[in-house]
Motif scaffolding. Structure first.
Motif, PDB file in Angstrom:
ATOM      1  N   LEU A 444       0.822  -1.206   0.000  1.00 27.36           N
ATOM      2  CA  LEU A 444       0.000   0.000   0.000  1.00 27.36           C
ATOM      3  C   LEU A 444       0.860   1.262   0.000  1.00 27.36           C
ATOM      4  O   LEU A 444       0.500   2.263  -0.632  1.00 27.36           O
ATOM      5  N   ALA A 445       1.998   1.235   0.696  1.00 32.76           N
ATOM      6  CA  ALA A 445       2.891   2.396   0.678  1.00 32.76           C
ATOM      7  C   ALA A 445       3.499   2.608  -0.702  1.00 32.76           C
ATOM      8  O   ALA A 445       3.630   3.743  -1.164  1.00 32.76           O
ATOM      9  N   ALA A 446       3.873   1.518  -1.370  1.00 37.27           N
ATOM     10  CA  ALA A 446       4.394   1.648  -2.732  1.00 37.27           C
ATOM     11  C   ALA A 446       3.317   2.138  -3.691  1.00 37.27           C
ATOM     12  O   ALA A 446       3.598   2.909  -4.624  1.00 37.27           O
ATOM     13  N   LEU A 447       2.081   1.714  -3.471  1.00 39.16           N
ATOM     14  CA  LEU A 447       0.975   2.158  -4.318  1.00 39.16           C
ATOM     15  C   LEU A 447       0.724   3.649  -4.157  1.00 39.16           C
ATOM     16  O   LEU A 447       0.404   4.344  -5.131  1.00 39.16           O
ATOM     17  N   ALA A 448       0.881   4.160  -2.943  1.00 38.95           N
ATOM     18  CA  ALA A 448       0.636   5.580  -2.703  1.00 38.95           C
ATOM     19  C   ALA A 448       1.716   6.469  -3.302  1.00 38.95           C
ATOM     20  O   ALA A 448       1.429   7.608  -3.690  1.00 38.95           O
ATOM     21  N   GLY A 449       2.948   5.985  -3.415  1.00 37.45           N
ATOM     22  CA  GLY A 449       4.031   6.821  -3.916  1.00 37.45           C
ATOM     23  C   GLY A 449       4.383   6.616  -5.365  1.00 37.45           C
ATOM     24  O   GLY A 449       5.253   7.321  -5.878  1.00 37.45           O
ATOM     25  N   ALA A 450       3.734   5.677  -6.063  1.00 41.95           N
ATOM     26  CA  ALA A 450       4.088   5.382  -7.446  1.00 41.95           C
ATOM     27  C   ALA A 450       3.338   6.297  -8.405  1.00 41.95           C
ATOM     28  O   ALA A 450       2.386   6.985  -8.028  1.00 41.95           O
ATOM     29  N   ASP A 451       3.778   6.305  -9.659  1.00 37.51           N
ATOM     30  CA  ASP A 451       3.064   7.045 -10.691  1.00 37.51           C
ATOM     31  C   ASP A 451       1.786   6.302 -11.054  1.00 37.51           C
ATOM     32  O   ASP A 451       1.553   5.158 -10.635  1.00 37.51           O
ATOM     33  N   VAL A 452       0.927   6.935 -11.856  1.00 35.93           N
ATOM     34  CA  VAL A 452      -0.405   6.382 -12.107  1.00 35.93           C
ATOM     35  C   VAL A 452      -0.334   5.074 -12.885  1.00 35.93           C
ATOM     36  O   VAL A 452      -1.128   4.157 -12.651  1.00 35.93           O
ATOM     37  N   VAL A 453       0.602   4.944 -13.793  1.00 32.55           N
ATOM     38  CA  VAL A 453       0.686   3.714 -14.591  1.00 32.55           C
ATOM     39  C   VAL A 453       1.104   2.540 -13.706  1.00 32.55           C
ATOM     40  O   VAL A 453       0.490   1.465 -13.725  1.00 32.55           O
ATOM     41  N   ALA A 454       2.161   2.740 -12.919  1.00 27.50           N
ATOM     42  CA  ALA A 454       2.590   1.672 -12.019  1.00 27.50           C
ATOM     43  C   ALA A 454       1.553   1.396 -10.943  1.00 27.50           C
ATOM     44  O   ALA A 454       1.366   0.250 -10.517  1.00 27.50           O
ATOM     45  N   ALA A 455       0.839   2.433 -10.498  1.00 29.17           N
ATOM     46  CA  ALA A 455      -0.181   2.234  -9.467  1.00 29.17           C
ATOM     47  C   ALA A 455      -1.343   1.404  -9.996  1.00 29.17           C
ATOM     48  O   ALA A 455      -1.874   0.538  -9.287  1.00 29.17           O
ATOM     49  N   VAL A 456      -1.763   1.648 -11.232  1.00 25.79           N
ATOM     50  CA  VAL A 456      -2.861   0.851 -11.814  1.00 25.79           C
ATOM     51  C   VAL A 456      -2.450  -0.600 -11.950  1.00 25.79           C
ATOM     52  O   VAL A 456      -3.218  -1.524 -11.620  1.00 25.79           O
ATOM     53  N   LEU A 457      -1.245  -0.858 -12.416  1.00 23.67           N
ATOM     54  CA  LEU A 457      -0.777  -2.234 -12.578  1.00 23.67           C
ATOM     55  C   LEU A 457      -0.653  -2.949 -11.238  1.00 23.67           C
ATOM     56  O   LEU A 457      -1.062  -4.111 -11.099  1.00 23.67           O
ATOM     57  N   LEU A 458      -0.120  -2.262 -10.230  1.00 25.12           N
ATOM     58  CA  LEU A 458       0.021  -2.884  -8.912  1.00 25.12           C
ATOM     59  C   LEU A 458      -1.334  -3.152  -8.270  1.00 25.12           C
ATOM     60  O   LEU A 458      -1.562  -4.231  -7.701  1.00 25.12           O
ATOM     61  N   ALA A 459      -2.250  -2.197  -8.354  1.00 23.70           N
ATOM     62  CA  ALA A 459      -3.578  -2.410  -7.767  1.00 23.70           C
ATOM     63  C   ALA A 459      -4.330  -3.523  -8.471  1.00 23.70           C
ATOM     64  O   ALA A 459      -5.064  -4.292  -7.843  1.00 23.70           O
ATOM     65  N   ARG A 460      -4.117  -3.653  -9.767  1.00 19.95           N
ATOM     66  CA  ARG A 460      -4.824  -4.698 -10.536  1.00 19.95           C
ATOM     67  C   ARG A 460      -4.369  -6.086 -10.139  1.00 19.95           C
ATOM     68  O   ARG A 460      -5.169  -7.041 -10.149  1.00 19.95           O
ATOM     69  N   THR A 461      -3.097  -6.251  -9.799  1.00 21.01           N
ATOM     70  CA  THR A 461      -2.579  -7.568  -9.440  1.00 21.01           C
ATOM     71  C   THR A 461      -2.692  -7.851  -7.944  1.00 21.01           C
ATOM     72  O   THR A 461      -2.830  -9.009  -7.543  1.00 21.01           O
ATOM     73  N   ALA A 462      -2.639  -6.809  -7.107  1.00 14.64           N
ATOM     74  CA  ALA A 462      -2.675  -7.033  -5.661  1.00 14.64           C
ATOM     75  C   ALA A 462      -4.088  -7.181  -5.127  1.00 14.64           C
ATOM     76  O   ALA A 462      -4.294  -7.844  -4.105  1.00 14.64           O
ATOM     77  N   ALA A 463      -5.079  -6.563  -5.774  1.00 14.91           N
ATOM     78  CA  ALA A 463      -6.451  -6.620  -5.258  1.00 14.91           C
ATOM     79  C   ALA A 463      -6.982  -8.049  -5.172  1.00 14.91           C
ATOM     80  O   ALA A 463      -7.551  -8.423  -4.132  1.00 14.91           O
ATOM     81  N   PRO A 464      -6.865  -8.898  -6.195  1.00 13.88           N
ATOM     82  CA  PRO A 464      -7.371 -10.270  -6.035  1.00 13.88           C
ATOM     83  C   PRO A 464      -6.661 -11.042  -4.933  1.00 13.88           C
ATOM     84  O   PRO A 464      -7.287 -11.874  -4.259  1.00 13.88           O
ATOM     85  N   ALA A 465      -5.375 -10.782  -4.712  1.00 12.52           N
ATOM     86  CA  ALA A 465      -4.652 -11.487  -3.653  1.00 12.52           C
ATOM     87  C   ALA A 465      -5.156 -11.063  -2.274  1.00 12.52           C
ATOM     88  O   ALA A 465      -5.329 -11.898  -1.378  1.00 12.52           O
ATOM     89  N   PHE A 466      -5.412  -9.778  -2.085  1.00 12.85           N
ATOM     90  CA  PHE A 466      -5.958  -9.330  -0.799  1.00 12.85           C
ATOM     91  C   PHE A 466      -7.358  -9.893  -0.563  1.00 12.85           C
ATOM     92  O   PHE A 466      -7.713 -10.242   0.567  1.00 12.85           O
ATOM     93  N   ALA A 467      -8.159  -9.983  -1.624  1.00 15.99           N
ATOM     94  CA  ALA A 467      -9.497 -10.544  -1.470  1.00 15.99           C
ATOM     95  C   ALA A 467      -9.437 -12.017  -1.103  1.00 15.99           C
ATOM     96  O   ALA A 467     -10.200 -12.494  -0.254  1.00 15.99           O
ATOM     97  N   ALA A 468      -8.528 -12.767  -1.735  1.00 18.92           N
ATOM     98  CA  ALA A 468      -8.422 -14.197  -1.444  1.00 18.92           C
ATOM     99  C   ALA A 468      -7.847 -14.467  -0.062  1.00 18.92           C
ATOM    100  O   ALA A 468      -8.152 -15.497   0.551  1.00 18.92           O
ATOM    101  N   SER A 469      -7.040 -13.547   0.469  1.00 14.88           N
ATOM    102  CA  SER A 469      -6.452 -13.734   1.801  1.00 14.88           C
ATOM    103  C   SER A 469      -7.358 -13.273   2.921  1.00 14.88           C
ATOM    104  O   SER A 469      -6.973 -13.339   4.091  1.00 14.88           O
TER     105      SER A 469
END
Length: 824
Positions: A444-469
């Motif tokens: 979440l800290a990396a998501l807050a400090g990244a640019d919009v392109v990297a933030a979209v890619l990180l949120a897209r891959t991390a969201a399903p993992a957080f939901a499954a956990s």
């Protein structure tokens, strides 16, 4: 690196250190597996986490409801507690930190917890709260039936996620996240000693946590700036202060590993006074003394060695003095300058991530050094890191001290690098969701400090993992950050995915209004993209929201709205309620020619106060007896009419309402209301004004058809009414007034009478006959000059007596005029 680029488990093990892929991810070794799909049970719904088109949700089918979970055994609880501790670090084992002299506080805490009391341990950052909690946990292992549960309250402002973590620690839940009702029912049965470190909530939120778990005894570790509990919580307060001088010297000697010199003892005394005896400052001071010893080559073996010819170090050792008092109070800069380059790079990453240090398995990829994983142990020994749950953070005040000397200058580049690394790691098929959840704060800290392109890619891959956990607090945060980043980047498809997931999450948590808003937004975006599969998934979830809203509306009792007593008392209208004829005696025969009962006029009954007795109405018919019940007025007008058109509209409506049914006539009719009397007076005045105007118009029309007299003075018989006694003044731009058409004179003219009423007064009655069209013979007269009157006559009804008309004939030169003179 994206998850579809063929990274295998062999590439993941050195960096991530995670277990092989879960059974739900059917990935063969050496090939890139498909998207990770996980099935969960969330309350009354079956949730399928689909990273491609969005999660799918449906009600649980009959017979598939999960059974009541069982509590974990003692061995399973011990294993889960060990997994909740920070991981073991590579390299040589760091020396254990000595426990400060806290025997009195420890005995008091154990005694209060043994009595079932909850305690709030308050102390500043660096006072040794975590070490004291570890000592208390060893003494309280057998006090409660469910043992000791360690929780971290860092980043939790509401008790919901803490209750779910407590539930998952005590019960064998598996892939189940209970609803709120089921969660509260299960946690009420937990009897454990809960050690909650880094508490950040208080007040009503803390009261809710305590009420939900009445069988638990809490030991809450918080800082003084944390919100205090409410007065009704009955929580004991224990304040943790600094150490004494002897305890500080003992802690410093244990950290250095040798006795202190007189100079070092005096320096330690000054440091205790400056730092108020905080144990963290003496752990860092011990690290400063160890580094000083290494730089001074104080080791005997090193002094006996003869330096070689090709060695870079000088033959004469450089004496390093003791740190100053300012360096001892804020030692982060000096300590960081004496550690390895990999450790300094790790400190830069931690500053960029808001103080969060990634897992040591990620440091080789982030730093670019294969041995960078040993930097965590080096920084921990220096007192620059502190354990928080399953991870490490920068100690209190270290981040601020490092940023002042330039460690935060490359924060944006470090955050972008960390975001891209985590985007590849969280989407890898070999990384289990539990491992991603343990790294949630750094992600979440990396998501807050990244640019919009990297933030979209990180949120897209991390969201399903957080939901499954089942770490749904992090799931919601990453979805909201991803939706905002997708909006800024113009990624409509990704924005639709994030809104769909937010709607599904809100539906699982029974937040129907939020779920409807998010799902409708997602459906609209996917409709614009012609995404049929995503639109269908969104409409299915929206149908569940509608069903839940309908079920909730049907379950709630209907509202019964009654008219207020004041409105019922002032109601001028009424409705009829028919009563069966069996309750009424037989009526007398109606004589011929009399109106039938159904044609009798309806009589309003005055309103009756609630609870009062109503006298029975005398029946008039054998068919039915009507009872008048006052209700809210049915007329559309709320105020009395003030204009003539409103009076006529009330008196003669365009669409008259049907007459109400007949009602018995009471013995005495009620007195009319003051408002109704006013309406009658206004209606009479309006009718009188209309008749007067009609007479004026008829006289004018009749006089226009009659020729003017040839001789004699012309006497005007038309009533001329003026609003005031003043003469109208005509401006220069107005057209010239036309001469009025004079009516034929009256047959007789008596002195003291006038054919026109006095201005400002109303005639007593309307003239009953028209003047004679044949004027009497009279000598010829000159043209009549018009009398100065107002443009439009407007009758003004007043309450004065009848005017006395007087006829006055004035002749000037060749003109003769008749002017009305008021009887004064």
């Amino acid at each position: 690196m994206d998850r579809t680029q063929g990274q295998t488990e062999q590439h993941e093990q050195p960096d991530g250190g995670s277990a092989p892929a879960a059974p739900t991810a059917a990935a063969a070794p050496g090939t890139a597996g498909p998207a990770r799909v996980v099935s969960l049970t969330a309350g009354e719904f079956a949730l399928t986490v689909n990273p491609v088109d969005g999660s799918e949700i449906e009600p649980l089918r009959p017979g598939t409801e999960p059974a009541r979970p069982a509590k974990r055994a003692a061995g399973a609880r011990a294993a889960r507690t060990a997994a909740a501790r920070p991981p073991a670090l590579p390299g040589p084992a760091a020396p254990a930190r000595p426990l400060p002299a806290r025997e009195e506080e420890r005995e008091r805490l154990v005694r209060l917890l043994g009595r079932g009391r909850s305690v709030r341990l308050t102390g500043p950052s660096g006072s040794g709260r975590t070490a004291l909690l570890d000592a208390v946990a060893d003494r309280c292992a057998g006090l409660a039936p469910d043992g000791v549960v360690r929780l971290s309250g860092y980043g939790h402002q509401q008790p919901g996620e803490l209750l779910h973590t407590l539930y998952a620690t005590v019960y064998e839940a598996g892939q189940q996240r209970p609803g709120r009702a089921e969660l509260l029912a299960r946690v009420r049965e937990i009897g454990a000693v809960v050690l909650l470190d880094d508490l950040e909530m208080g007040g009503t939120a803390l009261d809710e946590l305590m009420r939900a778990t009445p069988e638990c005894a809490y030991l809450l570790a918080a800082t003084p700036d944390t919100r205090a509990p409410s007065d009704d919580s009955h929580i004991e307060e224990v304040f943790l202060g600094g150490l004494g001088k002897a305890d500080c010297l003992e802690l410093l000697e244990a950290g250095v590993g040798r006795p202190l010199t007189d100079e070092e003892t005096a320096w330690a005394g000054d440091l205790r006074f400056a730092s108020e005896g905080l144990p963290l400052r003496f752990v860092q001071a011990a690290a400063l003394l160890r580094q000083r010893d290494e730089l001074n080559h104080s080791d005997e073996d090193d002094e006996e060695e003869e330096p070689g010819v090709f060695e870079e170090r000088p033959r004469d050792a450089v004496h390093v003095p003791l740190p100053t008092l300012a360096e001892g109070a804020a030692p982060a800069e000096l300590l960081a300058s004496r550690v390895s380059e990999s450790a300094r790079a790790a400190l830069r990453i931690a500053c960029a991530l808001g103080g969060e240090l990634p897992h040591h398995a990620h440091l080789p990829a982030l730093v670019g050094d294969t041995h960078a994983d040993t930097a965590v142990a080096e920084l921990l020994a220096c007192g620059l890191l502190t354990p928080v749950g399953t991870r490490y953070r920068l100690a209190s005040g270290v981040a601020r001290q490092l940023e002042e000397v330039g460690y935060g200058d490359t924060a944006s580049e470090e955050a972008r690098t960390a975001a891209r690394h985590y985007a590849w790691w969280t989407g890898h098929a070999s990384v289990v969701p539990e491992r991603v959840a343990a790294e949630a704060d750094a992600v979440l800290a990396a998501l807050a400090g990244a640019d919009v392109v990297a933030a979209v890619l990180l949120a897209r891959t991390a969201a399903p993992a957080f939901a499954a956990s089942l770490h749904w607090e992090a799931w919601e945060r990453v979805l909201r950050s991803g939706a905002e980043a997708a909006r800024k980047a113009g990624e409509v498809a990704e924005q639709a995915y994030f809104h769909h997931e937010l709607g599904v999450l809100a539906l699982c948590e029974e937040r129907l209004d939020r779920a409807r808003a998010e799902l409708e937004t997602s459906i609209g975006l996917r409709g614009a993209l012609a995404d049929k599969r995503g639109t269908v998934a969104g409409r299915r979830a929206l149908a569940l929201v509608v069903d839940r809203e309908t079920a909730g509306a049907a379950a709630s009792p209907p509202l019964r709205l009654e008219a207020p007593a004041a409105a019922a008392a002032a109601a001028p209208e009424a409705v009829t309620v028919a009563t069966p004829a069996a309750a009424a005696p037989k009526a007398a025969p109606v004589p011929k020619g009399a109106p039938a009962a159904s044609e009798a006029p309806t009589t309003k009954v005055p309103p009756v106060a609630r609870g009062a007795r109503v006298a029975p109405v005398v029946p008039v018919s054998a068919e039915a007896v009507t009872r008048m019940t006052p209700v809210v007025p049915v007329t559309g007008r709320s105020e009395a009419p003030t204009t003539l058109s409103e009076v006529f509209e009330d008196a003669f409506p365009l669409n008259p309402k049907p007459a109400p049914p007949a009602a018995p006539r009471p013995a005495t009719a009620p007195a009319p209301a003051p408002g109704r009397r006013r309406l009658v007076l206004l209606a009479g005045a309006g009718a009188l004004a209309v008749v007067t105007l009609g007479t004026v118009v008829s006289l004018a029309l009749s006089s226009s058809d009659t020729a003017p007299p040839a001789q004699g003075p012309a006497v005007s018989a038309t009533p001329s009414v003026t609003e005031s006694a003043t003469t109208g003044v005509t401006s220069g731009n107005d057209p010239a007034p036309e001469p009025p058409v004079s009516a034929p004179p009256a047959e007789t003219s008596e002195p003291g009478q006038s054919a026109a009423p006095t201005p400002g007064r109303s005639p007593a009655r309307t003239p009953s006959r028209r003047p004679s069209p044949t004027p009497p013979k009279s000598p010829p007269a000159t043209p009549v000059s018009p009398a100065p009157t107002s443009a439009e006559p407007s009758p003004t009804p007043t309450g004065t007596g009848e005017p006395t008309p007087t006829a006055t004939t004035t002749q000037t030169g060749t003109a003769t005029a008749v002017s009305p003179v008021a009887d004064r």
